[in-house]
Design an enzyme around this catalytic site. Structure first.
Site, PDB file in Angstrom:
ATOM      1  N   HIS A  24       0.816  -1.141  -0.286  1.00 60.90           N
ATOM      2  CA  HIS A  24      -0.160   0.160  -0.227  1.00 60.90           C
ATOM      3  C   HIS A  24       1.031   1.162  -0.166  1.00 60.90           C
ATOM      4  O   HIS A  24       0.701   2.243  -0.619  1.00 60.90           O
ATOM      5  CB  HIS A  24      -0.591   0.336   0.950  1.00 60.90           C
ATOM      6  CG  HIS A  24      -0.663   0.596   2.523  1.00 60.90           C
ATOM      7  ND1 HIS A  24       0.417  -0.208   3.289  1.00 60.90           N
ATOM      8  CD2 HIS A  24       0.170   1.325   2.929  1.00 60.90           C
ATOM      9  CE1 HIS A  24       0.424   0.171   4.912  1.00 60.90           C
ATOM     10  NE2 HIS A  24       0.101   1.258   4.818  1.00 60.90           N
ATOM     11  N   ASP A  25       1.973   1.657   0.669  1.00 59.54           N
ATOM     12  CA  ASP A  25       2.889   2.315   0.378  1.00 59.54           C
ATOM     13  C   ASP A  25       3.970   2.553   0.036  1.00 59.54           C
ATOM     14  O   ASP A  25       5.128   3.117  -0.154  1.00 59.54           O
ATOM     15  CB  ASP A  25       3.628   2.571   1.710  1.00 59.54           C
ATOM     16  CG  ASP A  25       2.676   3.402   3.299  1.00 59.54           C
ATOM     17  OD1 ASP A  25       1.836   3.564   2.149  1.00 59.54           O
ATOM     18  OD2 ASP A  25       1.953   3.155   3.940  1.00 59.54           O
ATOM     19  N   ASP A  63      -4.296   0.879   8.607  1.00 60.51           N
ATOM     20  CA  ASP A  63      -3.263   2.122   8.689  1.00 60.51           C
ATOM     21  C   ASP A  63      -2.848   2.388   9.682  1.00 60.51           C
ATOM     22  O   ASP A  63      -1.734   3.241  10.382  1.00 60.51           O
ATOM     23  CB  ASP A  63      -3.336   2.581   7.158  1.00 60.51           C
ATOM     24  CG  ASP A  63      -2.104   3.017   6.856  1.00 60.51           C
ATOM     25  OD1 ASP A  63      -1.308   3.090   6.971  1.00 60.51           O
ATOM     26  OD2 ASP A  63      -2.263   4.214   5.617  1.00 60.51           O
ATOM     27  N   HIS A 106      -5.820   4.050  -1.088  1.00 55.03           N
ATOM     28  CA  HIS A 106      -5.701   4.123   0.337  1.00 55.03           C
ATOM     29  C   HIS A 106      -5.892   5.141   1.283  1.00 55.03           C
ATOM     30  O   HIS A 106      -5.944   5.164   2.454  1.00 55.03           O
ATOM     31  CB  HIS A 106      -5.228   3.049   0.614  1.00 55.03           C
ATOM     32  CG  HIS A 106      -3.801   3.406   0.899  1.00 55.03           C
ATOM     33  ND1 HIS A 106      -2.540   3.880  -0.359  1.00 55.03           N
ATOM     34  CD2 HIS A 106      -3.001   4.062   2.082  1.00 55.03           C
ATOM     35  CE1 HIS A 106      -2.062   4.462   0.175  1.00 55.03           C
ATOM     36  NE2 HIS A 106      -1.907   3.879   1.223  1.00 55.03           N
ATOM     37  N   HIS A 107      -6.138   6.804   1.141  1.00 55.94           N
ATOM     38  CA  HIS A 107      -6.014   7.493   1.975  1.00 55.94           C
ATOM     39  C   HIS A 107      -6.935   7.954   1.603  1.00 55.94           C
ATOM     40  O   HIS A 107      -7.733  10.091   2.367  1.00 55.94           O
ATOM     41  CB  HIS A 107      -5.283   8.485   1.947  1.00 55.94           C
ATOM     42  CG  HIS A 107      -3.862   8.207   2.227  1.00 55.94           C
ATOM     43  ND1 HIS A 107      -3.585   8.201   3.772  1.00 55.94           N
ATOM     44  CD2 HIS A 107      -2.451   7.408   2.046  1.00 55.94           C
ATOM     45  CE1 HIS A 107      -2.444   7.380   4.139  1.00 55.94           C
ATOM     46  NE2 HIS A 107      -2.083   7.111   3.374  1.00 55.94           N
ATOM     47  N   HIS A 143       1.859   9.989  -2.483  1.00 56.01           N
ATOM     48  CA  HIS A 143       2.328   8.476  -2.349  1.00 56.01           C
ATOM     49  C   HIS A 143       1.744   7.539  -2.708  1.00 56.01           C
ATOM     50  O   HIS A 143       1.882   6.476  -3.392  1.00 56.01           O
ATOM     51  CB  HIS A 143       2.269   8.113  -1.514  1.00 56.01           C
ATOM     52  CG  HIS A 143       2.144   7.927   0.103  1.00 56.01           C
ATOM     53  ND1 HIS A 143       1.069   8.749   0.549  1.00 56.01           N
ATOM     54  CD2 HIS A 143       1.262   6.553   0.159  1.00 56.01           C
ATOM     55  CE1 HIS A 143       0.843   8.021   1.715  1.00 56.01           C
ATOM     56  NE2 HIS A 143       0.910   7.004   1.709  1.00 56.01           N
ATOM     57  N   LYS A 171       5.930   5.149  -1.274  1.00 58.07           N
ATOM     58  CA  LYS A 171       6.622   6.331  -0.603  1.00 58.07           C
ATOM     59  C   LYS A 171       8.014   5.819  -0.924  1.00 58.07           C
ATOM     60  O   LYS A 171       9.088   6.930  -0.194  1.00 58.07           O
ATOM     61  CB  LYS A 171       6.645   5.989   1.386  1.00 58.07           C
ATOM     62  CG  LYS A 171       5.656   6.371   1.449  1.00 58.07           C
ATOM     63  CD  LYS A 171       5.244   5.891   3.187  1.00 58.07           C
ATOM     64  CE  LYS A 171       3.849   7.055   3.654  1.00 58.07           C
ATOM     65  NZ  LYS A 171       3.484   6.120   4.821  1.00 58.07           N
TER      66      LYS A 171
HETATM   67 FE   FE2 Z   1      -0.313   5.374   2.722  1.00 56.99          FE
END
Ligand code: FE2
Length: 328
Positions: free
Chosen positions: A198-199, A280, A251-252, A227, A202
């Site tokens: 998911h990240d 998260d 996801h955000h 990201h 980044k």
């Molecule tokens: Fe994230």
């Protein structure tokens, strides 16, 4: 002829050898008290040995629960001690209280007997080969898809250890939530994979911004908020990750429509993205970061409750809180 200086001998030598072995090693008495773990095992568990040596194995590493849901032994070492069955290089899922996500490891166990054949204890050592100890491939995920995800996981880990540990925990929480919600096995597995990556976006954010102690300026915010789209963009080049891309992008997003990047609302947000958001936030709150100490479990639960219906899907918060009650 080359001269060799003599090695130390006796118990000191035995300990030196055990400490030098790159595999995690654990030794228990015949009443299952932990007698010894080596440095590799400390690293694997991420715990100081003084915290667990002298305690009963099942209490110290498995929270007192000797068996899994299917009735199998959680600890292969305990199984060996109680049944005499020894393992030799068998691939097994290992999940102690110190590993949030299960690890697939090659397990070796054996009984320790005295000269008269009386059982004095048991020993386990695990393969430390990186290829043997990896994130578990869910049963419905094809190999090529899993290998790709795994490669990204390694890339994230190489860049930033915190994000990797965080990703594994988010993956595990997401899998458990999806399972508890009664979603089908494919969705449950997909939730796990999405947690791992998911990240991934980044990777593109400079280290000093990711771990900045003070408040972020607007440009730094823009970088961080980018990201989720960056991650989706990276993954979109791989055709068999089609299902993953929109989930990572969202996801955000927030349940009330105030999230990013699109401001999606309620059920417009893919269900796995809504699950990831809860997992998260919970893991972020309960971990120490460079800019603040971890919240207590109670405070993190309060935050989830307070933001259910605004930031988070209230149904998913409800399921997650039930899970926490069961596990903790
Ligand atoms: Fe994230």
């Amino acid at each position: 002829m080359k001269e060799f200086s003599p090695l130390i001998s006796g118990p000191e030598a035995a300990e030196l050898i055990l400490e030098s072995i790159p595999s995690p090693v654990i030794l228990v008495n015949n009443d299952s008290t932990i007698l010894y773990i080596n440095g590799s095992m400390e690293k694997f568990l991420n715990v100081k040995r003084s915290k667990i040596i002298g305690r009963p194995l099942i209490q110290a590493l498995y929270n007192g629960q000797a068996f899994n849901k299917k009735g199998g032994y959680r600890s292969p070492l305990m199984e060996t001690l109680l049944t005499g069955r020894e393992f030799s290089g068998q691939l097994m899922e290992i999940k102690t209280v110190y590993n949030v996500a299960p690890r697939l490891l090659k397990v070796n166990t054996f009984l320790i007997k005295d000269a008269g054949g009386k059982i004095k204890g048991a020993c386990a050592f695990f393969s430390s080969n990186a290829h043997d100890s990896r994130i578990i491939q869910p049963s419905t995920v094809p190999s090529e898809q899993f290998e790709t995800i795994y490669a990204f996981a390694e890339a994230i880990g190489a860049r930033d250890g915190y994000t990797m540990g965080h990703s594994e925990k988010v993956a595990e929480y997401s899998r458990l939530i999806a399972e508890k919600m009664g979603l089908d096995l494919k969705t449950v597995d997909l939730a796990y994979l999405c947690g791992i990556v998911h990240d991934v976006g980044k990777i593109g954010i400079p280290e000093e911004v990711l771990n900045k102690k003070g408040p972020l300026d607007s440009e730094e915010y823009r970088l961080i908020m980018g990201h989720s789209q960056m991650g989706a963009s990276i993954l979109s080049h791989i055709s068999w990750l089609d299902d993953v891309v929109p989930i990572i992008e969202a996801h955000h997003e927030r349940y009330n429509g105030t999230g990013y990047p699109r401001g999606l609302k309620g059920e417009e947000i893919p269900i796995i993205s809504r699950i990831l958001a809860v997992a998260d936030a919970f893991d972020a709150m309960t971990s120490d970061r460079s800019y603040r100490k971890a919240y207590s479990l109670e405070k993190a639960v309060e935050e989830l409750k307070m933001n259910a219906g605004t930031q988070f899907d209230p149904q998913i918060v409800k399921v997650f809180l039930e899970l926490l009650r069961e596990y903790m």
